[in-house]
Structures are given as structure tokens and as C-alpha cells.
Design an enzyme around this catalytic site. Structure first.
Site, mmCIF file in Angstrom:
data_model
loop_
_atom_site.group_PDB
_atom_site.id
_atom_site.type_symbol
_atom_site.label_atom_id
_atom_site.label_comp_id
_atom_site.label_asym_id
_atom_site.label_seq_id
_atom_site.Cartn_x
_atom_site.Cartn_y
_atom_site.Cartn_z
ATOM 1 N N TYR A 1 -13.389 16.427 19.495
ATOM 2 C CA TYR A 1 -12.054 15.886 19.242
ATOM 3 C C TYR A 1 -11.909 15.290 17.855
ATOM 4 C CZ TYR A 1 -10.808 17.075 23.923
ATOM 5 O OH TYR A 1 -10.535 17.797 25.050
ATOM 6 N N GLU B 1 0.823 -1.213 0.000
ATOM 7 C CA GLU B 1 0.000 0.000 0.000
ATOM 8 C C GLU B 1 0.860 1.269 0.000
ATOM 9 O OE1 GLU B 1 -2.900 -0.589 -0.580
ATOM 10 O OE2 GLU B 1 -3.833 -2.121 0.655
#
Length: 209
Positions: free
Chosen positions: A119, A73
Site C-alpha cells: 500500500y 508554507e
């Protein structure tokens, strides 16, 4: 940090993710930027058992120069570094709940993780859904580059999350935050939810950047 410390830190944080269930088997791959190139976890390696000395090294042009063979990847990682000059690390996981959302129908491809908590806004931002491609297909890099650096995080359809950040520690934190937010979203299901308003999101960007 120097390369030796970078190798140790990559292995330490990878092991932490594995031990807490953010990756299983040989799933996932992590990279970080060096002054003279990149480090990336080797192909078919387990994040829980990395040998720092065998972590793959690429030069600044993305060519394999040391260590074991890099993750298949690698194109995802280099695409983020090419389009996000501030990126110092990239974390790709197959974490359960983020991957579950990547498999769902009707997900907004331009904003697939809703602003549920402050967050996730502060550490992750908007998340794009990238169309499916087979693992290791270089087309993945093309699809990431097409986003032109507008997203620090994406979900790969039917595959899992990829998150970039300024350094490896903050990027790992962001990947964890993304997974925990995805867990909340899946757990809440079709229940009515109070998402953060546009004004609240704008305030977070204004105060925290």
C-alpha cells in the site's frame, strides 16, 4: 466539487487528522485545487478547529484573495501544483514517525521510505528527502520544483512529510499510509526485514498504475 463543499471537506478531513494525532497544535497545512485557484489552511491555524469560511483562498497565480492569511508554507504547495499538473491537493503534516525518519542520518535522499508494504507503493510511491530549510523559507518551493514532478511525496529534513495527490481524500489517505509505514520502519529498527522485491514493486505499478 464547488467551493463551499470544498471548504467543508477540507475542514472535515483536517479535523479527522488532528483528532487521530497526525497533527498537533497549529502544526501542518493542507490545500486543494479549485477551478479558479486554491484553498489552503490559514497560518497558525489548528487543523482540528478550522472555520470553513475563513480558510484562505488563492487565485490561479497564488495571490491571496479571500479568507485569513494563508499558511507560511504556501510555497511548498504551489511548487507541487506547478510541477505536478494532476495534483489536486497537498497535505503537509508533522506526523511523528515520518518526521523521525526525516531526522535520521544515512537516509537515501532519493528513496527514503523503503517498500515495506504494497500500500505504500500503491498510494505513495517513492519518497524523496528534501534538504533542511527554515519553515516559511521560499527556498522550500525551489527545492520542490527542482524535483520536476518526479515525486508525489517528500520528507522535509528535520521537519516532516508533504504529500500530493489527485484529490483531497486520496491525498489524506496517502499521507496516513506514509505515516503508518514510517511507524513500522521505526518500530522494526535494525531487525532483518523482508522488503518487497523490485519484481513485486513492478507488478504493483503494472496492475494498479
Amino acid at each position: 466539487m464547488n467551493e463551499t463543499k470544498a471548504r467543508d471537506e477540507l475542514a472535515r478531513l483536517s479535523r479527522s487528522l488532528f483528532e487521530r494525532g497526525y497533527s498537533v497544535g497549529s502544526a501542518g497545512n493542507i490545500s486543494l485545487r479549485l477551478d479558479d485557484g486554491y484553498l489552503i489552511t490559514p497560518t497558525n491555524s489548528c487543523l482540528g478547529f478550522l472555520d470553513p469560511a475563513r480558510i484562505s483562498k488563492l487565485d490561479a497565480q497564488g495571490r491571496h484573495v479571500a479568507g485569513d492569511k494563508p499558511s507560511k508554507e504556501v510555497f511548498l504547495h504551489t511548487a507541487f501544483y506547478e510541477t505536478c499538473p494532476s495534483a489536486g491537493a497537498v497535505v503537509h503534516l508533522h506526523s511523528t514517525y515520518a518526521t523521525a525518519i526525516s531526522c535520521m542520518c544515512g537516509v537515501n535522499p532519493e528513496d527514503c521510505i523503503k517498500p515495506l508494504t504494497p500500500y505504500v507503493v500503491m498510494r505513495v510511491g517513492k519518497v524523496a528527502l528534501v534538504p533542511y530549510f527554515r519553515p516559511g523559507d521560499e527556498r522550500g518551493g525551489t527545492l520542490i520544483r527542482a524535483l520536476d514532478g518526479r515525486y508525489a511525496a517528500v520528507l522535509l529534513a528535520n521537519h516532516g512529510p508533504v504529500v500530493s495527490g489527485k484529490d483531497i481524500l486520496s491525498t489524506v489517505y496517502a499521507a496516513e499510509e506514509l505515516e503508518e509505514t514510517a511507524k513500522l520502519l521505526v518500530t522494526l529498527g535494525d531487525r532483518p526485514v523482508n522488503y518487497l522485491s523490485d519484481e513485486s514493486v513492478a507488478e504493483l505499478h503494472r496492475v494498479f498504475g
